[in-house]
Design an enzyme around this catalytic site. Structure first.
Site, mmCIF file in Angstrom:
data_model
loop_
_atom_site.group_PDB
_atom_site.id
_atom_site.type_symbol
_atom_site.label_atom_id
_atom_site.label_comp_id
_atom_site.label_asym_id
_atom_site.label_seq_id
_atom_site.Cartn_x
_atom_site.Cartn_y
_atom_site.Cartn_z
ATOM 1 N N GLU A 105 0.828 -1.216 0.000
ATOM 2 C CA GLU A 105 0.000 0.000 0.000
ATOM 3 C C GLU A 105 0.856 1.257 0.000
ATOM 4 O O GLU A 105 1.920 1.291 0.617
ATOM 5 C CB GLU A 105 -0.794 0.069 1.307
ATOM 6 C CG GLU A 105 -2.047 -0.733 1.337
ATOM 7 C CD GLU A 105 -2.758 -0.533 2.668
ATOM 8 O OE1 GLU A 105 -3.319 -1.527 3.142
ATOM 9 O OE2 GLU A 105 -2.736 0.583 3.237
ATOM 10 N N CYS A 134 3.133 8.519 1.283
ATOM 11 C CA CYS A 134 3.518 7.625 2.378
ATOM 12 C C CYS A 134 3.807 6.264 1.755
ATOM 13 O O CYS A 134 2.934 5.660 1.141
ATOM 14 C CB CYS A 134 2.358 7.535 3.376
ATOM 15 S SG CYS A 134 2.622 6.307 4.666
ATOM 16 N N CYS A 185 5.388 -6.875 8.195
ATOM 17 C CA CYS A 185 6.286 -6.317 9.207
ATOM 18 C C CYS A 185 6.437 -7.347 10.313
ATOM 19 O O CYS A 185 5.522 -8.126 10.575
ATOM 20 C CB CYS A 185 5.667 -5.031 9.770
ATOM 21 S SG CYS A 185 6.708 -4.166 10.971
ATOM 22 N N CYS A 243 3.554 -4.592 16.595
ATOM 23 C CA CYS A 243 2.801 -3.586 17.360
ATOM 24 C C CYS A 243 1.327 -3.987 17.392
ATOM 25 O O CYS A 243 0.737 -4.317 16.367
ATOM 26 C CB CYS A 243 2.962 -2.199 16.743
ATOM 27 S SG CYS A 243 4.668 -1.624 16.756
ATOM 28 N N CYS A 279 -1.511 -2.383 15.092
ATOM 29 C CA CYS A 279 -1.181 -2.152 13.682
ATOM 30 C C CYS A 279 -1.556 -3.356 12.813
ATOM 31 O O CYS A 279 -1.210 -4.492 13.121
ATOM 32 C CB CYS A 279 0.314 -1.862 13.561
ATOM 33 S SG CYS A 279 0.834 -1.583 11.860
ATOM 34 N N GLY A 313 5.764 -1.811 7.350
ATOM 35 C CA GLY A 313 7.163 -2.185 7.489
ATOM 36 C C GLY A 313 7.919 -1.308 8.461
ATOM 37 O O GLY A 313 7.484 -0.209 8.798
ATOM 38 N N CYS A 327 -3.623 1.538 8.424
ATOM 39 C CA CYS A 327 -2.515 1.104 7.574
ATOM 40 C C CYS A 327 -2.536 -0.417 7.440
ATOM 41 O O CYS A 327 -2.662 -1.124 8.413
ATOM 42 C CB CYS A 327 -1.174 1.476 8.195
ATOM 43 S SG CYS A 327 -1.138 3.108 8.871
HETATM 44 N N1 SAH Z 1 7.513 0.789 11.595
HETATM 45 C C1 SAH Z 1 7.540 2.214 11.582
HETATM 46 C C2 SAH Z 1 6.752 2.872 10.477
HETATM 47 C C3 SAH Z 1 5.402 2.325 10.107
HETATM 48 S S1 SAH Z 1 4.002 2.722 11.067
HETATM 49 C C4 SAH Z 1 7.139 2.759 12.936
HETATM 50 O O1 SAH Z 1 6.806 1.977 13.811
HETATM 51 O O2 SAH Z 1 7.235 3.962 13.140
HETATM 52 C C5 SAH Z 1 3.746 4.459 11.012
HETATM 53 C C6 SAH Z 1 3.093 5.004 12.261
HETATM 54 O O3 SAH Z 1 1.711 4.626 12.335
HETATM 55 C C7 SAH Z 1 3.726 4.491 13.546
HETATM 56 O O4 SAH Z 1 3.821 5.509 14.486
HETATM 57 C C8 SAH Z 1 2.738 3.431 13.985
HETATM 58 O O5 SAH Z 1 2.887 3.125 15.324
HETATM 59 C C9 SAH Z 1 1.426 4.091 13.619
HETATM 60 N N2 SAH Z 1 0.277 3.203 13.522
HETATM 61 C C10 SAH Z 1 0.220 1.953 12.994
HETATM 62 N N3 SAH Z 1 -1.021 1.463 13.087
HETATM 63 C C11 SAH Z 1 -1.780 2.415 13.649
HETATM 64 C C12 SAH Z 1 -3.153 2.509 14.004
HETATM 65 N N4 SAH Z 1 -3.987 1.500 13.788
HETATM 66 N N5 SAH Z 1 -3.580 3.655 14.576
HETATM 67 C C13 SAH Z 1 -2.721 4.693 14.788
HETATM 68 N N6 SAH Z 1 -1.432 4.660 14.484
HETATM 69 C C14 SAH Z 1 -0.949 3.539 13.929
#
Ligand code: SAH
Length: 363
Positions: free
Chosen positions: A95, A108, A115, A119, A122, A162, A336
């Site tokens: 994406e 973006c 990944c 988290c 995510c 990622g 995302c």
């Molecule tokens: N791996 C990297 C970049 C990808 S995620 C990182 O962790 O920074 C980009 C941002 O979106 C990160 O801050 C991540 O924690 C946040 N993110 C991912 N899923 C999310 C969600 N469902 N709601 C809000 N923020 C989210």
């Protein structure tokens, strides 16, 4: 067996130039070919019309020109945000998102297929990591989008699926290529790399001589709460991450962004806001608050507006710069990684996630 062809879109100009000269090509050809690939964003060697036909044929035989296939695009009726789904040669999909701001157009991009960071909130990490993206595959997300929209991209955020610092060498090569004066020439100051906090990666990036902005996904004011949301917090302590961030600022002069996704009842009370202010008051940077985008696979809930506002005010009172992320493309949203998940019919073969497989950190 046929030898694998070189991924020409991932080569620096000097590398391409050297290879072509070794093949006996005239010096000016390298510039022409590099320009076709990175400035005119040619889809194939056949399109490089100012090259002799037999040269185009030779290039086709020796090189692979990686291009992504646009599988789907969703366009927001509210603000024009576009969410793209691109197919890779091996059948994976990724994406990317295009957003229009007053200061320019921002893309973006994803840095990996899936990944392994795990988290909890995510969607990109639910099936673990499939593979790293090549520099060419990161670049072509931007090239495709620029062609599709017909508008110049001025900003890039590596905040899609990622963990960019888990794909370090390809990330750095991508940054150099996308900012190359012979290519798109996007200023490094307009590039943001977001990380969940991989300390050795942050330290290494400080020494690269780049001037990109680093965004740290903080999401909690202490290790205890952070570990609930991010398995990677069990590997690196906040103290060490923030010290690496300070080093990044000192080396590059670039102020940081601290991302904080607000999850109702998990990290959004006033005590936590105060602790966050204390934690980063000596850092050079600002906080970006993001009401968490709920995913159906988890039960996390977005903090309500009142809680977001109280959290913001508390940080401001402590002298911290805060922005609340404006939600773009609300009508096409989905967190995302969700568009990709809804598209994928195949299930993943390799499931590697740090919460299931600690040994991957030992390399
Ligand atoms: N791996 C990297 C970049 C990808 S995620 C990182 O962790 O920074 C980009 C941002 O979106 C990160 O801050 C991540 O924690 C946040 N993110 C991912 N899923 C999310 C969600 N469902 N709601 C809000 N923020 C989210």
């Amino acid at each position: 067996m046929m030898e694998e062809r070189t991924d020409v879109k991932s080569l620096f100009f000097q590398e391409l130039d050297q290879q072509l000269r070794e093949k006996g090509l005239k010096a000016f050809r390298s510039g022409q070919i590099f320009q076709w690939i990175h400035e005119k964003q040619a889809d194939s060697f056949a399109d490089m019309t100012n090259l002799p036909k037999d040269l185009r044929q030779r290039l086709m035989e020796g090189y692979d020109l990686v291009t992504l296939k646009q599988e789907d695009v969703r366009i927001s009726k509210i603000d024009g945000t576009r969410k793209y789904l691109f197919g890779l040669k091996d059948g994976h999909v990724i994406e990317s998102v295009w957003m229009k701001y007053r200061h320019g157009n921002s893309v973006c991009i994803s840095s990996q297929v899936g990944c392994r960071m795990g988290c909890r909130f995510c969607a990109s990490t639910l099936d673990g990591l499939e593979r790293n993206l090549k520099p060419s595959e990161m670049l072509d997300q931007i090239y495709r989008i620029q062609k599709d929209t017909g508008e110049r991209v001025s900003h890039v955020v590596v905040m899609g699926s990622g963990e960019p610092l888990d794909n370090y060498d390809n990330l750095v090569r991508f940054i150099r290529l996308v900012s190359d004066e012979r290519g798109l020439m996007i200023s490094q100051r307009n590039i943001t790399v977001s990380t969940c906090g991989i300390v050795p990666g942050i330290q290494r990036l400080s020494e690269e001589g780049l001037s990109v902005t680093l965004a740290l996904s903080l999401h909690a004011p202490n290790d205890q709460v952070r570990r609930k949301l991010m398995p990677v917090a069990g590997r690196y302590a906040l103290k060490d991450i923030l010290s690496a961030c300070r080093g990044y600022f000192e080396r590059t002069g670039r102020r940081l962004t601290f991302e904080y996704s607000l999850v109702k009842g998990v990290n959004d009370n006033l005590e936590e806001a105060k602790a966050l202010a204390d934690l980063i008051k000596d850092q050079q940077g600002h906080v970006n608050l993001i009401p968490v985008n709920p995913i159906k696979e988890r039960s996390y809930v977005q903090s309500d507006n009142g809680a977001v506002e109280r959290f913001r005010r508390c940080l401001e009172k402590s002298g911290i710069n805060v922005t609340v992320r404006r939600e773009m493309g609300r009508d096409i949203n989905g967190a995302c990684g969700q568009l990709r998940r809804s598209f994928r019919k195949r299930t993943s073969v390799t499931k590697r996630r740090i919460d299931e497989d600690e040994s991957i950190w030992d390399d």
